[in-house]
Design a protein around this motif. Structure first.
Motif, mmCIF file in Angstrom:
data_model
loop_
_atom_site.group_PDB
_atom_site.id
_atom_site.type_symbol
_atom_site.label_atom_id
_atom_site.label_comp_id
_atom_site.label_asym_id
_atom_site.label_seq_id
_atom_site.Cartn_x
_atom_site.Cartn_y
_atom_site.Cartn_z
ATOM 1 N N ASN A 199 -21.817 -18.751 -12.402
ATOM 2 C CA ASN A 199 -20.995 -17.566 -12.159
ATOM 3 C C ASN A 199 -19.866 -17.387 -13.178
ATOM 4 O O ASN A 199 -18.972 -16.570 -12.970
ATOM 5 C CB ASN A 199 -20.448 -17.608 -10.736
ATOM 6 N N GLY A 200 -19.911 -18.150 -14.267
ATOM 7 C CA GLY A 200 -19.026 -17.896 -15.393
ATOM 8 C C GLY A 200 -17.597 -18.370 -15.231
ATOM 9 O O GLY A 200 -16.704 -17.872 -15.917
ATOM 10 N N MET A 201 -17.365 -19.352 -14.348
ATOM 11 C CA MET A 201 -16.014 -19.885 -14.172
ATOM 12 C C MET A 201 -15.851 -21.209 -14.906
ATOM 13 O O MET A 201 -16.801 -21.995 -15.016
ATOM 14 C CB MET A 201 -15.717 -20.075 -12.679
ATOM 15 N N ASN A 202 -14.648 -21.460 -15.403
ATOM 16 C CA ASN A 202 -14.315 -22.769 -15.923
ATOM 17 C C ASN A 202 -14.317 -23.777 -14.776
ATOM 18 O O ASN A 202 -14.320 -23.399 -13.600
ATOM 19 C CB ASN A 202 -12.944 -22.746 -16.609
ATOM 20 N N LEU A 203 -14.287 -25.069 -15.115
ATOM 21 C CA LEU A 203 -14.410 -26.115 -14.097
ATOM 22 C C LEU A 203 -13.137 -26.931 -13.992
ATOM 23 O O LEU A 203 -12.619 -27.423 -14.998
ATOM 24 C CB LEU A 203 -15.573 -27.043 -14.448
ATOM 25 N N GLN A 204 -12.641 -27.081 -12.762
ATOM 26 C CA GLN A 204 -11.590 -28.044 -12.456
ATOM 27 C C GLN A 204 -12.200 -29.136 -11.591
ATOM 28 O O GLN A 204 -12.820 -28.849 -10.563
ATOM 29 C CB GLN A 204 -10.425 -27.397 -11.705
ATOM 30 N N SER A 205 -12.007 -30.382 -11.990
ATOM 31 C CA SER A 205 -12.471 -31.521 -11.203
ATOM 32 C C SER A 205 -11.280 -32.439 -10.998
ATOM 33 O O SER A 205 -10.641 -32.864 -11.966
ATOM 34 C CB SER A 205 -13.610 -32.248 -11.927
ATOM 35 N N SER A 206 -10.976 -32.733 -9.749
ATOM 36 C CA SER A 206 -9.717 -33.422 -9.441
ATOM 37 C C SER A 206 -9.920 -34.930 -9.357
ATOM 38 O O SER A 206 -10.843 -35.483 -9.958
ATOM 39 C CB SER A 206 -9.139 -32.881 -8.132
ATOM 40 N N THR A 207 -9.087 -35.591 -8.600
ATOM 41 C CA THR A 207 -9.191 -37.043 -8.424
ATOM 42 C C THR A 207 -10.025 -37.391 -7.199
ATOM 43 O O THR A 207 -9.997 -38.529 -6.732
ATOM 44 C CB THR A 207 -7.795 -37.672 -8.293
ATOM 45 N N LEU A 208 -10.778 -36.435 -6.704
ATOM 46 C CA LEU A 208 -11.621 -36.650 -5.522
ATOM 47 C C LEU A 208 -12.893 -35.837 -5.691
ATOM 48 O O LEU A 208 -12.861 -34.697 -6.137
ATOM 49 C CB LEU A 208 -10.867 -36.203 -4.265
ATOM 50 N N LYS A 209 -14.024 -36.428 -5.349
ATOM 51 C CA LYS A 209 -15.281 -35.690 -5.261
ATOM 52 C C LYS A 209 -16.166 -36.370 -4.236
ATOM 53 O O LYS A 209 -15.939 -37.519 -3.863
ATOM 54 C CB LYS A 209 -15.993 -35.576 -6.617
ATOM 55 N N PHE A 210 -17.161 -35.649 -3.779
ATOM 56 C CA PHE A 210 -18.115 -36.261 -2.863
ATOM 57 C C PHE A 210 -18.831 -37.402 -3.570
ATOM 58 O O PHE A 210 -19.186 -37.308 -4.751
ATOM 59 C CB PHE A 210 -19.119 -35.220 -2.365
ATOM 60 N N ASP A 211 -19.027 -38.488 -2.847
ATOM 61 C CA ASP A 211 -19.700 -39.665 -3.398
ATOM 62 C C ASP A 211 -21.204 -39.414 -3.341
ATOM 63 O O ASP A 211 -21.824 -39.543 -2.291
ATOM 64 C CB ASP A 211 -19.312 -40.909 -2.589
ATOM 65 N N GLU A 212 -21.783 -39.076 -4.491
ATOM 66 C CA GLU A 212 -23.180 -38.669 -4.524
ATOM 67 C C GLU A 212 -24.106 -39.715 -5.123
ATOM 68 O O GLU A 212 -25.323 -39.508 -5.148
ATOM 69 C CB GLU A 212 -23.310 -37.346 -5.289
ATOM 70 N N SER A 213 -23.539 -40.823 -5.606
ATOM 71 C CA SER A 213 -24.419 -41.831 -6.214
ATOM 72 C C SER A 213 -23.955 -43.270 -6.010
ATOM 73 O O SER A 213 -24.703 -44.191 -6.307
ATOM 74 C CB SER A 213 -24.545 -41.572 -7.726
ATOM 75 N N GLY A 214 -22.720 -43.467 -5.531
ATOM 76 C CA GLY A 214 -22.202 -44.823 -5.394
ATOM 77 C C GLY A 214 -21.658 -45.406 -6.683
ATOM 78 O O GLY A 214 -21.162 -46.530 -6.697
#
Length: 340
Positions: A199-214
Motif C-alpha cells: 500500500n505504499g507506506m514506509n515501515l516503522q518497526s519498534s522494539t517489539l514484534k510478534f515472535d514468529e520464528s523463535g
C-alpha cells in the motif's frame, strides 16, 4: 549513513525525580527538546501517541508547534492508533502541520496496540463494521486516510456556497502535495509489513514484534524488513521506501549515566504475551561504554537493514539530560559504526 532521531513516550507524573510533573511540562519540554536536538544535528523528533494515559495523546498541535520553531529536523509520530481516528479530519490536521513545517512531517500510523482501557476507541464513537475486528477497522481507516491524501476531489459542491468554489468536486484543505509519500506503518508482524509495502507506506518497526520464528529479536526484525523491501519491489512503486527501527541505547559517559542506566548492561531479549494470547518478543536495551556499544550494535542485523534509527529517550529526566544522551550517541558511537 543513517538518519538518527529520538522517540519520546511523553510521560509525566507528579514524582519528585521527574522533570515532567504535568502535561504542560511534557508538551513544552517536547518542543524545547526538538529545538535542541536540531541544534546538535539530530535528524528527527518523533512522539508516541497513547490515549487515556498520562502521556502525549493529540499529536498535531505539538507537531505544528515544533514545525514552527524548527527549520530542518523531521517531525513525526510512532505511532497514531488509527482505530481512534476520523481519517478525513486527520487529513486536514496532518496537512496543516506539514505545511507549517515546510514539508517535514513523517507520520507513523498503525492499527494500534493494547491500550489503557478496554476498547477505548468506542468512547471516541467508533465501532468495527459487521464482520470486522478492531484491527481490520484500523487498517480500513488507514487506507481511507491514504486515499484522501491524494488530493483528488470527491465531495459535490454546494450550488449556493458561502465562498466561490473551484470547478469540479472538492478535496480536503489544506492540501500538502507530497505528504502521502511520508506516511509510515508501524508493523508488528511480517504480514503487516508486507501489507504496508503493498500500500505504499514506509515501515516503522519498534522494539517489539510478534515472535514468529523463535530467533533473536534483531534477526526476526531484519527478516521482516527484507520481506517488506521485497514486497515493495514487487508492488512496482516508483520511489524508494524508508525503514526505521527503534532502540534504547545509552552510552555510559559519566557517573550520572552509570547511575541511571548501568543496570541495563548485558540485557537480553524478552519473550512475553500481548493482547493476552499473542506471543511477542521484546528487543534488548543497549547500555555500555562507547567501544562496547559499537561492538554490540555492529551485530544488530535490523539496524543494518534500516535507513533511520529512532532512539527511545527517558523524557522524564528533562531536556538537558536527554540532549546529553543523544549527543553522546552522535559523538561517541555513530561515527564508529559509519552512521555519521
Amino acid at each position: 549513513m543513517k538518519k538518527i532521531g529520538f522517540l519520546s513516550f511523553g510521560h509525566w507524573s507528579n514524582h519528585p525525580a521527574y522533570k515532567t510533573r504535568t502535561a504542560s511540562d511534557t508538551l513544552l519540554q517536547s518542543i524545547d527538546l526538538a529545538v535542541a536536538a536540531e541544534a546538535i544535528g539530530l535528524d528527527g523528533a518523533y512522539f508516541r501517541v497513547h490515549h487515556f494515559a498520562a502521556q502525549l495523546a493529540s499529536p498535531f498541535p505539538l507537531l505544528a508547534a515544533i514545525g514552527a520553531k524548527t527549520k530542518s529536523i523531521e517531525i513525526g509520530t510512532g505511532v497514531i492508533d488509527m482505530r481512534y481516528e476520523n481519517p478525513l479530519y486527520m487529513v486536514e490536521d496532518a496537512g496543516a502541520a506539514d505545511l507549517i513545517s515546510g514539508g517535514r512531517l513523517q507520520l507513523g500510523i498503525s492499527r494500534g496496540s493494547p491500550e489503557q482501557v478496554i476498547d477505548g476507541w468506542r468512547y471516541f464513537g467508533y465501532e468495527p463494521a459487521e464482520g470486522e475486528t478492531d484491527a481490520d477497522m484500523g487498517r480500513r481507516k488507514a487506507l481511507a486516510f491514504l486515499d484522501k491524501l491524494n488530493g483528488v476531489g470527491f465531495a459535490a459542491p454546494n450550488p449556493y456556497p458561502m465562498f466561490p468554489n473551484p470547478p469540479g468536486l472538492l478535496r480536503l484543505e489544506p492540501y500538502s502535495e507530497q505528504l502521502k509519500d511520508r506516511i509510515w506503518w508501524g508493523a508488528g508482524s511480517n504480514a503487516t509489513a508486507i501489507w504496508a509495502a503493498e500500500n505504499g507506506m514506509n515501515l516503522q518497526s519498534s522494539t517489539l514484534k510478534f515472535d514468529e520464528s523463535g530467533k533473536p529479536f534483531h534477526v526476526q526484525q531484519a527478516e521482516q524488513i527484507r520481506l517488506y523491501k521485497e514486497a515493495w519491489k514487487n508492488a512496482g512503486h516508483q520511489r524508494q521506501p524508508r525503514v526505521s527501527v527503534s532502540r534504547s541505547i545509552f552510552a555510559l559517559i559519566n557517573d550520572q549515566d552509570r547511575y541511571f542506566f548501568g543496570q541495563e548492561t548485558n540485557r537480553v531479549d524478552k519473550v512475553g504475551f500481548i493482547e493476552s494470547d499473542k506471543r511477542a518478543i521484546f528487543g534488548r536495551s543497549y547500555a555500555g561504554e562507547p567501544d562496547q556499544l559499537i561492538r554490540e550494535l555492529a551485530q544488530d542485523e535490523a539496524i543494518q537493514e534500516a535507513d533511520t534509527l529512532l532512539l527511545t529517550i527517558p523524557n522524564t529526566l528533562g531536556v538537558d539530560y536527554n540532549i546529553h544522551v543523544l549527543s553522546s550517541i552522535l559523538e561517541h558511537v555513530a561515527p564508529g559504526l559509519g552512521w555519521r
